[in-house]
Enzyme design. Structure first.
Site, PDB file in Angstrom:
ATOM      1  CG  HIS A  62     -14.728  44.197  48.466  1.00  0.00           C
ATOM      2  ND1 HIS A  62     -15.604  44.260  49.524  1.00  0.00           N
ATOM      3  CD2 HIS A  62     -15.481  44.201  47.341  1.00  0.00           C
ATOM      4  CE1 HIS A  62     -16.837  44.283  49.051  1.00  0.00           C
ATOM      5  NE2 HIS A  62     -16.788  44.261  47.732  1.00  0.00           N
ATOM      6  CB  ILE A  63      -9.048  45.733  52.104  1.00  0.00           C
ATOM      7  CG1 ILE A  63      -9.470  47.166  52.455  1.00  0.00           C
ATOM      8  CG2 ILE A  63      -7.584  45.479  52.459  1.00  0.00           C
ATOM      9  CD1 ILE A  63      -9.517  47.452  53.942  1.00  0.00           C
ATOM     10  CB  THR A  64      -9.289  40.698  51.139  1.00  0.00           C
ATOM     11  OG1 THR A  64     -10.709  40.549  51.226  1.00  0.00           O
ATOM     12  CG2 THR A  64      -8.713  41.098  52.489  1.00  0.00           C
ATOM     13  CG  ASN A  89     -14.774  48.018  52.070  1.00  0.00           C
ATOM     14  OD1 ASN A  89     -15.562  47.094  52.216  1.00  0.00           O
ATOM     15  ND2 ASN A  89     -13.485  47.905  52.319  1.00  0.00           N
ATOM     16  CG  ASP A 125     -33.425  47.849  46.760  1.00  0.00           C
ATOM     17  OD1 ASP A 125     -32.932  47.350  45.719  1.00  0.00           O
ATOM     18  OD2 ASP A 125     -34.339  47.291  47.412  1.00  0.00           O
ATOM     19  CE1 TYR A 147     -10.714  42.456  55.472  1.00  0.00           C
ATOM     20  CE2 TYR A 147     -10.342  41.370  57.571  1.00  0.00           C
ATOM     21  CZ  TYR A 147     -11.080  41.521  56.424  1.00  0.00           C
ATOM     22  OH  TYR A 147     -12.191  40.749  56.216  1.00  0.00           O
ATOM     23  CG  HIS A 186     -20.534  39.291  50.917  1.00  0.00           C
ATOM     24  ND1 HIS A 186     -19.876  39.349  49.697  1.00  0.00           N
ATOM     25  CD2 HIS A 186     -19.635  39.710  51.848  1.00  0.00           C
ATOM     26  CE1 HIS A 186     -18.627  39.768  49.906  1.00  0.00           C
ATOM     27  NE2 HIS A 186     -18.464  39.996  51.195  1.00  0.00           N
ATOM     28  NE  ARG A 244     -15.033  36.732  54.078  1.00  0.00           N
ATOM     29  CZ  ARG A 244     -15.426  37.521  55.070  1.00  0.00           C
ATOM     30  NH1 ARG A 244     -16.017  38.670  54.807  1.00  0.00           N
ATOM     31  NH2 ARG A 244     -15.212  37.167  56.326  1.00  0.00           N
TER      32      ARG A 244
END
Length: 153
Positions: free
Chosen positions: A101-103, A75, A88, A24, A81, A112
């Site tokens: 998402h960072i990755t 994020n 909702d 990260y 997931h 994931r």
């Protein structure tokens, strides 16, 4: 009128900079939030930031954004997931959002690879490191078509 943005970070993102820095990076959440506020101001927008480790707190913050926020950058961390509740909430308030998402979650563990949010998002940004926040904020401030109450301002 300037856009009102909300940046939501989910579980474990408060540990940015120290949690698995080889994955990260070393940038902290405070660094991300400070940069987000600077960038929003440069784009003539405002941004509120929020981080929670609990799903219910994230849902509550999304609900509170209704009528006050023009776009959300989220994020959701691991809740991406697993959380139908966050999905909702986002669809329920009818505020356009960018999933971030960072990755690159698609090159990581199989669990994931699925997002409960992506089919409702205006855009999905992943794999750019913390620069993804910069891209998401610029997109939200300049390009998202406003809906609902916000679009009538």
């Amino acid at each position: 009128m300037s856009r009102r943005l909300l940046l939501i970070n989910g579980p474990n993102l408060n540990l940015l900079g120290t949690r698995e820095p080889h994955i990260y990076g070393s940038t902290t959440l405070q660094d991300v939030e400070t940069q987000a506020k600077t960038q929003a101001k440069e784009l003539s927008a405002s941004i509120d930031t929020f981080q929670a480790n609990s799903e219910g707190a994230i849902v509550d913050r999304i609900h509170a954004a209704r009528g006050e926020i023009d776009a959300i950058i989220i994020n959701a961390g691991a809740y991406t997931h697993t959380s139908v509740a966050i999905r909702d909430a986002l669809t329920g308030v009818d505020i356009p959002f960018v999933e971030i998402h960072i990755t690159n979650v698609h090159t990581r563990e199989a669990f994931r690879h699925h997002s409960f949010l992506c089919d409702k998002a205006e855009a999905v940004i992943c794999g750019l490191g913390v620069f993804g926040y910069t891209a998401a904020i610029e997109y939200a401030a300049k390009h998202i078509k406003l809906r609902g109450k916000a679009s009538r301002l």
